[in-house]
Write a protein that holds these residues in place. Structure first.
Motif, PDB file in Angstrom:
ATOM      1  N   ARG A 193       0.760  -1.195  -0.104  1.00 43.44           N
ATOM      2  CA  ARG A 193       0.034   0.071   0.179  1.00 43.44           C
ATOM      3  C   ARG A 193       0.973   1.111  -0.266  1.00 43.44           C
ATOM      4  O   ARG A 193       2.083   1.228   0.317  1.00 43.44           O
ATOM      5  N   LEU A 197      -2.270   2.622   7.392  1.00 40.64           N
ATOM      6  CA  LEU A 197      -3.520   2.091   7.702  1.00 40.64           C
ATOM      7  C   LEU A 197      -3.795   2.422   9.211  1.00 40.64           C
ATOM      8  O   LEU A 197      -4.973   2.579   9.631  1.00 40.64           O
ATOM      9  N   ASP A 345      -8.585  -3.738   4.167  1.00 42.17           N
ATOM     10  CA  ASP A 345      -8.086  -2.755   5.132  1.00 42.17           C
ATOM     11  C   ASP A 345      -8.256  -2.944   6.567  1.00 42.17           C
ATOM     12  O   ASP A 345      -7.629  -2.970   7.266  1.00 42.17           O
TER      13      ASP A 345
END
Length: 740
Positions: A193, A197, A345
Motif C-alpha cells: 500500500r 493504515l 483494509d
C-alpha cells in the motif's frame, strides 16, 4: 386411376415440402413451414390423405425418406386449424409477461449458479450443431415444450414444499463458501500500500480493533500464516511512515533525526520519548533501543536514565490500565475474515495492531528481566532505584505482575538491611493499594521462607512483613494459613533452642494478630501451651509479653483463664526488663484485660498492690498509666474500694467480703479451688479432698491458712493476704513523684 394419380401427385408435393423444411431449419422454426403447409394443405386432397390410413402410413413416410418424427408431425396436422409459431393455435396457452422468469425463480436454480461451471464453446461450433440438427431438433424442441408445460402444472404444488429445502441448501452453500474463503491462498497474499493504515497520534490501545481478544485455542497453522502476513504488513507500515517523515520539511523533523542518532544522552532520551508518544505503533524500534540500553552493562548512568524513560513511557502511553497485553495467538483468527466483512483494509489494520501488541509484550518482558539484573547491582542506590521501579509498575499496571512481585519479594532476603526493610515497606504499600492481592503476596512470601537456601535473616524479614498484614473476618482462610506458618517456625526455634532471637518475638506477634480472625486453630495452639508457658520464663520481657498476650487470647476465647496464667503474669510484674521495655503500654493493656476478666476479687487486690509498688520505681509515664488502670478496674469492680479505707487504731481490721475464721478455732489446712469458680464476697468452703495438681507451691501451704498479714513476695496472688491490707502504696507513689 385419375383419383389415385392425383393423390400421388399431392403426396409427392407434400414430401417435397418436408424435405424443404429439413434443408431450411430457420424458416420452419419461424413459421415458414406452416405457411407452406397452409398453401398446399387446402382442398379436398388433403382431407382424403388424412382420412385414409392406407394411403398415408409410416411406411410410406419412411420410404419417401422421412422419419418417425415426421410421421407424428404430419399425422397431427389439421387443415382446419391455424398454425402459429410452428404449432397449433390454442394447443399451448400463450405465456404472460414475466411468467417464465417467475417459474425459474421458484425452481431455485439461481442458488446453484455459483457451483456450476459451464465451459464456453465457440459460437461457430454451436451454430454448426444447430444447423446439423435441422427440422428434427426443432420438432423435438416443440415436443419438449409441450411436455414441460404439462409438467409445470403438476410441479407447482410441490414448489412450496421444496422452497424450505432450497433455502436451507442456499444457506449451507453460503456457509461453505465462507469457509472456503479462509482456506483460499489469496487471503494470505501481501499487498503493498501507499497510505498508512494506522493513523499516528494518541494511545494505541484506544484505537479500534485493539481490544479484540479470544481465550479460545486457535489453530496453530492458521496463526502462523497470519503472523507471517502481519509481519510483512507491519514492516511496510513502518517504512511508509518513515518515508513520509523524511519528506516532511521543517526544523523539528531534522532536529529529531540528528538528536536520536548523535545527540547527548539526555537529548536522545527526550527525542525518543517524543517520537514514541507521537506514533507508538510506528516507532516501536525506539522502545527496543531503550530496553537495550537498560540491559547494556558497563554504563550505569545510561541504564538508569533509560530505565526512568521507559518507565514513564510504559505508564503514560504504552501499557493499558485494565488488562494485560495479549500475545499474537490470543486473538480471534477463526472469526477474522467474518469480522472484517471482506474489507482487506480492516483486516490488515487488525493484524498490524495485534502484531505490534505482541512485540510490545516481548519488549516489556525483556525490560522486567533487565530490572531484575539491576536489582542485584553492587551499588545500593542502583538496587533501590530498580526496586522502586518494579514496585511502581506492579502497583500501576497488571502487565508482568507475577515477575515483578517475585522481584520485590526476593529483596526481603537482601544482605543489606536498608534494601530488605524497603522491600518490606513497599510490599505493605502494595497491599494498601490493592487489598485483593493479600493471598497472592502472602503465598509468595511463604514460598520464599521455605526455600532450602534461604538465610535466617531473610526468614525474619518475611515473618515481620507477614505479622504486619492487616486481616479481616472475611479472610479466615488466610489467617489460618498464617498461623500454621508461624507455629511451624515456632517449633523449629524451640527445637534449636533459639528462643532468645528476634524471630520468636515476631512469630508470637504474628500469631496474636491472626488468631482473632482464624478458625479451627485452637487445637494447634493447645499443643503449644506448655511450650509457651516455658518460653515466658526464659525469654526477654518483650517476647514474654507477646507470649502472655497469646495465652490470654486463647484462654479468654474458651472462657478458661487458668490460675497458672495469673501466677505467671503476677511474677512478670517484678521482671527487671520492665523498666527498659519498649512495650510497657502493651503490658499495661494486657494487665487491664486480665484483671477485668478475673472473678477472684482478692487476686485482683494483690495485682493492684503489686502494680502500684512497681510504679513507684518506674518513670512518670508508666506510673500515670498504672494509676489510670487502677481507676478503671475499680469502676468495673466496686469491691476494690474497700482498699482505700483507713485502719482503725486498737482494733483489728474487719473485712466483710472476706472469709471469717471458723468458730472452732482449729487451724485447718487451707483448701484451694479454681479461681474461676469463686465469686465476690463468697466464703471459701473447706473441701474434703486435696486437689491433685496446683500451681501453688507446697511450701507456701505451711502454717495452714492465709496469714492475717500481707506478704508482698508471695508467689500466688490468690493467697498473698492482700485483702488484709490497704493501698498504702499510693502514698509511696505520691512521695516519689514529688521528690523527682
Amino acid at each position: 386411376m385419375a383419383a389415385k394419380n392425383k393423390h400421388r401427385k399431392k403426396s409427392k408435393k407434400t414430401n417435397e415440402v418436408t424435405f424443404q423444411a429439413e434443408d431450411n431449419e430457420p424458416e420452419a422454426e419461424n413459421g415458414g413451414g406452416g405457411e407452406e403447409d397452409e398453401d398446399l394443405g387446402g382442398g379436398e386432397g388433403q382431407g382424403k390423405a388424412n382420412g385414409d390410413d392406407e394411403e398415408f402410413s409410416l411406411e410410406e413416410v419412411l420410404r419417401l425418406g422421412g422419419t418417425r418424427a415426421d410421421f407424428v408431425f404430419l399425422a397431427g396436422l389439421n387443415d382446419t386449424q391455424e398454425l402459429v409459431d410452428g404449432g397449433k393455435k390454442g394447443a399451448i396457452d400463450d405465456l404472460e409477461e414475466g411468467e417464465l422468469q417467475q417459474f425459474i425463480t421458484k425452481l431455485g436454480i439461481q442458488a446453484y449458479s455459483g457451483q456450476q461451471i459451464v465451459t464456453d464453446e465457440p459460437e461457430s461450433s454451436a451454430a454448426a450443431a444447430a444447423a446439423a440438427g435441422g427440422e428434427k431438433e426443432s420438432k423435438k424442441a416443440k415436443a419438449k415444450k409441450v411436455s414441460a408445460e404439462e409438467q409445470s402444472t403438476s410441479a407447482q404444488p410441490k414448489v412450496s414444499e421444496q422452497k424450505k429445502t432450497e433455502q436451507k441448501t442456499t444457506k449451507d452453500v453460503q456457509v461453505s463458501a465462507k469457509k472456503k474463503i479462509k482456506l483460499n491462498t489469496n487471503v494470505f497474499e501481501f499487498q503493498q500500500r501507499q497510505v498508512l493504515l494506522i493513523k499516528p497520534g494518541g494511545k494505541w490501545f484506544e484505537l479500534e480493533y485493539s481490544a479484540e481478544g479470544s481465550s479460545e485455542l486457535q489453530d496453530s497453522s492458521l496463526v502462523s500464516q497470519y503472523k507471517t502476513l502481519a509481519e510483512q504488513l507491519f514492516e511496510a507500515e513502518v517504512n511508509i511512515y518513515k518515508s513520509k517523515k523524511s519528506l516532511q520539511k521543517g526544523a523539528n523533523s531534522t532536529w529529531m533525526k540528528t538528536v536520536v542518532s548523535s545527540g547527548v544522552l539526555a537529548d536522545r532520551m527526550a527525542a525518543m520519548t517524543v517520537l514514541i508518544q507521537d506514533a507508538p505503533v510506528h516507532m516501536l524500534e525506539h522502545v527496543e533501543n531503550l530496553v537495550s540500553m537498560v540491559k547494556k552493562k558497563g554504563s550505569r548512568r545510561m541504564g538508569l536514565m533509560a530505565m526512568d524513560t521507559l518507565r514513564e513511557l510504559l505508564l503514560s502511553s504504552l501499557l493499558p490500565e485494565n488488562r494485560k497485553l495479549r500475545t499474537f495467538a490470543q486473538h480471534p483468527f477463526d472469526e477474522l475474515e467474518e469480522k472484517a466483512s471482506g474489507n482487506r483494509d480492516a483486516r490488515d489494520r487488525r493484524l498490524i495492531l495485534w502484531y505490534f501488541e505482541h512485540q510490545l509484550k516481548h519488549h516489556v518482558a525483556e525490560f522486567v528481566v533487565a530490572l531484575d539484573s539491576m536489582a542485584h547491582d553492587t551499588v545500593a542506590a542502583t538496587k533501590a532505584k530498580a526496586l522502586a521501579t518494579a514496585h511502581e509498575l506492579l502497583c500501576s499496571r497488571p502487565e508482568q505482575e507475577k515477575a515483578l512481585l517475585i522481584q520485590v519479594v526476593n529483596k526481603l532476603g537482601d544482605p543489606e538491611y536498608k534494601t530488605a526493610a524497603k522491600a518490606s515497606y513497599l510490599l505493605e504499600t502494595l497491599l494498601h493499594k490493592h487489598p485483593n492481592m493479600k493471598v497472592v503476596v502472602c503465598c509468595e512470601v511463604e514460598r520464599l521462607m521455605f526455600r532450602p537456601n534461604i538465610s535466617p535473616k531473610a526468614q525474619y524479614y518475611a515473618i515481620c512483613f507477614l505479622s504486619q498484614v492487616m486481616l479481616s473476618h472475611d479472610e479466615t482462610e488466610l489467617a489460618t494459613k498464617l498461623i500454621t506458618v508461624y507455629f511451624s517456625f515456632f517449633r523449629a526455634c524451640v527445637k534449636k533452642k533459639d528462643i532468645e532471637s528476634k524471630m520468636l518475638s515476631a512469630l508470637l506477634s504474628g500469631v496474636n494478630r491472626a488468631y482473632p480472625y482464624a478458625s479451627a486453630v485452637d487445637d494447634k495452639v493447645k499443643e503449644q501451651l506448655d511450650t509457651l508457658f516455658k518460653v515466658v520464663h526464659l525469654v526477654k520481657f518483650n517476647t514474654a509479653v507477646q507470649a502472655l498476650m497469646l495465652l490470654f487470647q486463647v484462654m479468654d476465647s474458651q472462657q478458661s483463664v487458668s490460675d497458672r496464667y495469673y501466677v505467671t503474669l503476677y511474677r512478670k510484674l517484678l521482671d527487671p526488663g520492665l523498666s527498659s521495655s519498649s512495650r510497657q503500654n502493651m503490658f499495661l493493656n494486657l494487665l487491664y484485660k486480665s484483671l477485668k476478666a478475673d472473678v477472684a476479687l482478692r487476686r485482683v487486690k494483690a495485682f493492684v498492690k503489686r502494680l502500684l509498688q512497681v510504679s513507684a520505681e518506674q518513670n512518670a509515664s508508666f506510673a500515670c498509666g498504672a494509676l489510670f488502670l487502677v481507676s478503671e478496674v475499680m469502676k468495673s469492680k466496686p469491691g476494690l474500694k474497700i482498699l482505700l479505707q483507713e485502719e482503725k487504731e486498737g482494733e483489728e481490721e474487719e473485712f466483710k467480703d472476706l472469709a471469717e475464721v471458723n468458730e472452732d478455732g482449729d487451724d485447718e489446712e487451707e483448701r484451694f479451688v479454681d479461681a474461676d469458680k469463686l465469686e465476690e464476697g463468697a466464703s471459701t468452703e473447706t473441701q474434703e479432698a486435696k486437689p491433685t495438681a496446683s500451681w501453688v507451691h507446697h511450701q507456701n501451704l505451711e502454717g495452714g491458712r492465709t496469714l492475717q498479714s500481707y506478704d508482698p513476695l508471695h508467689r500466688n496472688p490468690l493467697f498473698c493476704g492482700a485483702d488484709h491490707s490497704t493501698l498504702w502504696e499510693l502514698q509511696r507513689v505520691r512521695h516519689n513523684k514529688q521528690t523527682h
